[in-house]
Design a protein around this motif. Structure first.
Motif, short mmCIF file in Angstrom:
data_model
loop_
_atom_site.label_atom_id
_atom_site.label_comp_id
_atom_site.label_asym_id
_atom_site.label_seq_id
_atom_site.Cartn_x
_atom_site.Cartn_y
_atom_site.Cartn_z
N ARG A 151 -7.18 5.06 0.42
CA ARG A 151 -6.52 3.95 -0.29
C ARG A 151 -5.51 4.49 -1.31
NH1 ARG A 151 -12.03 1.53 -0.39
NH2 ARG A 151 -12.04 -0.17 1.16
N LYS A 152 -5.90 5.59 -1.98
CA LYS A 152 -4.97 6.18 -2.94
C LYS A 152 -3.73 6.70 -2.24
CE LYS A 152 -4.68 9.69 -6.57
NZ LYS A 152 -5.40 10.77 -7.30
N GLU A 153 -3.95 7.33 -1.07
CA GLU A 153 -2.81 7.82 -0.30
C GLU A 153 -1.93 6.67 0.15
OE1 GLU A 153 -1.87 10.38 3.78
OE2 GLU A 153 -3.93 10.13 3.05
N ARG A 154 -2.56 5.56 0.56
CA ARG A 154 -1.78 4.40 0.97
C ARG A 154 -0.96 3.84 -0.19
NH1 ARG A 154 -5.12 -0.55 3.28
NH2 ARG A 154 -5.81 -0.57 1.10
N GLU A 155 -1.58 3.77 -1.38
CA GLU A 155 -0.85 3.29 -2.55
C GLU A 155 0.31 4.20 -2.89
OE1 GLU A 155 -3.63 2.93 -5.70
OE2 GLU A 155 -4.73 1.26 -4.80
N GLU A 156 0.09 5.53 -2.77
CA GLU A 156 1.17 6.47 -3.05
C GLU A 156 2.31 6.29 -2.05
OE1 GLU A 156 -0.65 10.27 -2.97
OE2 GLU A 156 -1.55 10.09 -4.98
N LEU A 157 1.94 6.10 -0.78
CA LEU A 157 2.97 5.89 0.24
C LEU A 157 3.72 4.58 0.00
CD1 LEU A 157 1.10 7.08 3.45
CD2 LEU A 157 2.94 8.26 2.24
N GLN A 158 2.98 3.54 -0.39
CA GLN A 158 3.64 2.27 -0.68
C GLN A 158 4.57 2.41 -1.88
OE1 GLN A 158 0.21 -0.25 -1.12
NE2 GLN A 158 0.19 -0.85 1.04
N GLY A 159 4.12 3.17 -2.91
CA GLY A 159 4.98 3.41 -4.06
C GLY A 159 6.20 4.22 -3.69
N LEU A 160 5.99 5.23 -2.83
CA LEU A 160 7.12 6.05 -2.38
C LEU A 160 8.10 5.20 -1.58
CD1 LEU A 160 8.32 8.88 -2.23
CD2 LEU A 160 6.98 9.27 -0.14
N LYS A 161 7.57 4.32 -0.75
CA LYS A 161 8.45 3.43 0.02
C LYS A 161 9.26 2.54 -0.92
CE LYS A 161 8.36 -0.32 3.42
NZ LYS A 161 9.03 -1.26 2.51
N SER A 162 8.61 2.01 -1.97
CA SER A 162 9.32 1.18 -2.94
C SER A 162 10.40 1.98 -3.65
CB SER A 162 8.32 0.62 -3.96
OG SER A 162 8.99 -0.13 -4.96
N ASP A 163 10.08 3.23 -4.00
CA ASP A 163 11.08 4.07 -4.66
C ASP A 163 12.27 4.33 -3.74
OD1 ASP A 163 9.49 4.16 -6.89
OD2 ASP A 163 8.62 6.13 -6.44
N TRP A 164 11.97 4.57 -2.46
CA TRP A 164 13.06 4.81 -1.52
C TRP A 164 13.91 3.55 -1.34
CZ3 TRP A 164 15.55 8.79 -0.01
CH2 TRP A 164 14.94 10.03 0.07
N ASP A 165 13.26 2.39 -1.33
CA ASP A 165 14.01 1.14 -1.23
C ASP A 165 14.96 0.99 -2.42
OD1 ASP A 165 12.75 0.53 1.11
OD2 ASP A 165 11.25 -0.79 0.19
N LYS A 166 14.46 1.30 -3.63
CA LYS A 166 15.30 1.19 -4.82
C LYS A 166 16.44 2.20 -4.77
CE LYS A 166 11.54 -0.47 -7.80
NZ LYS A 166 10.66 -0.14 -8.95
N GLU A 167 16.12 3.43 -4.34
CA GLU A 167 17.15 4.46 -4.25
C GLU A 167 18.22 4.07 -3.23
OE1 GLU A 167 19.12 8.24 -4.70
OE2 GLU A 167 17.90 6.92 -5.94
N SER A 168 17.78 3.50 -2.11
CA SER A 168 18.73 3.06 -1.10
C SER A 168 19.63 1.95 -1.63
CB SER A 168 17.98 2.59 0.16
OG SER A 168 17.22 3.64 0.72
N GLU A 169 19.04 1.01 -2.36
CA GLU A 169 19.84 -0.06 -2.94
C GLU A 169 20.85 0.49 -3.92
OE1 GLU A 169 20.02 -3.30 -2.29
OE2 GLU A 169 18.66 -2.93 -0.61
#
Length: 496
Positions: A151-169
């Protein structure tokens, strides 16, 4: 057994494939982080898909990459065993099929429940055997620990995905600015070249008309003279054919007219027109005009890019010299007539009439604008947060100040020695752009969108905005410096 059943049931969703709704078989993870059976995801994607959407979140994957999830596979096997333990027991409890004894032990090597007779048998005599409830509890703890990690790994991946989305924007906003700059600059260049073509061709057209007029005048005059000469030639030719008595009659007059007709004519030259053409070539340097236009475009491009990093800057009252008066919103500063009674805290400038911005910039890119209006004296820029606040200070990069200003009726960059700036249009608003990592502080005349000056240096520590409204000069320079508001569409590009 009821507890094992409840625990296994609580894990059901975690180990179930969302496609086949069964336990994972050869679980694999795709790019978005979701897990599926290898056969299920392969069947969903097929062989001719143009992209690879996730069956659960529909996010497309860039490539058909399946990463085996062995940890999840282990969890599936553990849950299966718990489910087996949760099967309703026959009356009298579950028993060993060989010895019909209660299954009270668990063999670690064979990973199976055994009875007391099995424990004493040759098959398990050398194995590690523990009570079945103890083994179940141990595996429950392992599962819970593994689930926590997953679950922690999933949360980290979800956070990383969110960061990548922001960086892409953020990057997409920058590419959009560049796209608008390309379209705007090409259109401006097209219009500039069209106007240059129109003006130059118009001047050449005027020269063409003058050349044509001169040619027409000379042609008319020469045609008249040619006609007169043709008539005289015909007359003299006829005279030559006459007999001697008739030829000699009026021969002197004919010869005299022939002599007068042989006057010299100037060589066709137009020095005045040639000079005008040379002047046109010298005065109409299209390459130079385009170069100057492109330099102006480059300055405007730099300003527009800088404005994409606009931040809200306010004044820090704890740094303000006691002679400075700040507005309540800390957006305006002017020099007062008297010294205010303020605490002499370490941050405050006690001699120099300066004030710093409240915001500190340890890195990144930042831009802000200051209205200077018709002020005759002012200084703006950035300085190190660590500069001395007490006594006299020198304004130079060596002393931690990167500033420009208007003093003594001229604009200058306070280098060592100072650099006089060539300003064609007096700025009423000045833009300051800090690019920390590039080591640049650029100043722009927002009034005509030209670049005033750029400092190049290596920065360290935190930098802060710097303001000096200058001497009041008997009320002539009493107007405040005003920090301009941030446009609604600005901001959001603060990363290096």
């Amino acid at each position: 057994m009821a507890a094992a059943g409840e625990l296994a049931g609580s894990f059901q969703d975690e180990v179930t494939c969302s496609v086949c709704l069964e336990y994972f078989t050869e679980p694999v993870t795709i790019e978005c982080g979701h897990n599926f059976c290898r056969a299920c995801i392969s069947q969903c994607w097929g062989e001719s898909e143009p992209n690879f959407p996730c069956p659960q979140c529909r996010e497309p994957a860039q490539q058909r990459h399946l990463r085996p999830n062995r940890q999840l596979d282990n969890v599936v096997q553990l849950v299966k065993r718990l489910r087996l333990q949760a099967v309703p027991e026959p009356e009298g409890g579950r028993v060993c099929e060989r010895h019909q004894e209660a299954l009270k032990l668990f063999c670690q090597e064979d990973q199976t429940p055994i009875c007391l007779v099995c424990d004493r048998s040759r098959a398990h005599r050398a194995h590690t055997v523990v009570p079945i409830e103890e083994a179940a509890q141990e595996y429950r703890e392992q599962i819970l620990s593994r689930l926590q990690c997953l679950r922690k790994e999933r949360e980290e991946l979800q956070g990383l995905k969110s960061d990548w989305d922001k960086e892409s924007e953020r990057l997409l906003r920058q590419t959009e600015v560049e796209r608008q700059l390309v379209v705007s600059e090409v259109e401006q260049l097209r219009q500039f070249l069209a106007e240059q073509e129109r003006l130059l061709l118009a001047r050449l057209g005027e020269l063409d008309q003058e050349i044509g007029r001169r040619r027409e005048e000379n042609s008319t005059q020469l045609c008249e003279e040619i006609s007169q000469l043709s008539a005289l030639i015909t007359e003299l030719e006829g005279k030559c054919q006459q007999p001697a008595p008739e030829l000699l009659q009026g021969v002197r007059s004919a010869v005299s007219r022939g002599e007068k007709a042989t006057s010299q004519h100037p060589v066709p030259k137009s020095p005045e027109l040639e000079k005008r053409i040379r002047d046109f070539t010298r005065e109409n340097n299209l390459q130079g005009a385009v170069t100057g236009f492109l330099e102006g475009l480059a300055a405007d491009r730099g300003l527009r890019r800088a404005q994409g990093f606009t931040v809200d800057v306010t004044l820090d009252p704890d740094t303000a010299n006691p002679k400075l008066i700040l507005s309540e919103d800390r957006k305006r500063v002017r020099r007062g007539d008297t010294r205010q009674d303020l605490p002499n805290n370490p941050e405050r400038f006690d001699f120099c009439v300066f004030v710093l911005g409240a915001e500190g910039f340890p890195g990144g890119r930042r831009y802000w604008e200051v209205e200077v209006g018709d002020k005759t004296r002012w200084i703006l820029g950035v300085c190190r947060e660590s500069v001395s606040r007490k006594g006299r200070v020198a304004l130079s990069p060596e002393d931690g100040y990167w500033v420009v200003g208007m003093r003594y009726g001229r604009h200058e960059a306070l280098t060592s020695p100072s650099t006089i700036l060539s300003v064609s249009v007096r700025p009423s608003r000045v833009g300051i752009f800090l690019d920390y990592e590039a080591g640049e502080v650029s100043f722009y005349n927002v009034t005509d969108r030209s670049q005033l000056f750029t400092f190049t240096d290596t920065f360290s520590g935190t930098l802060r905005p710097y303001f000096c409204p200058g001497l009041s000069a008997g009320g002539e320079n009493a107007a405040p410096l005003i920090i301009c508001p941030v446009p609604a569409q600005a901001g959001g590009n603060l990363c290096p």
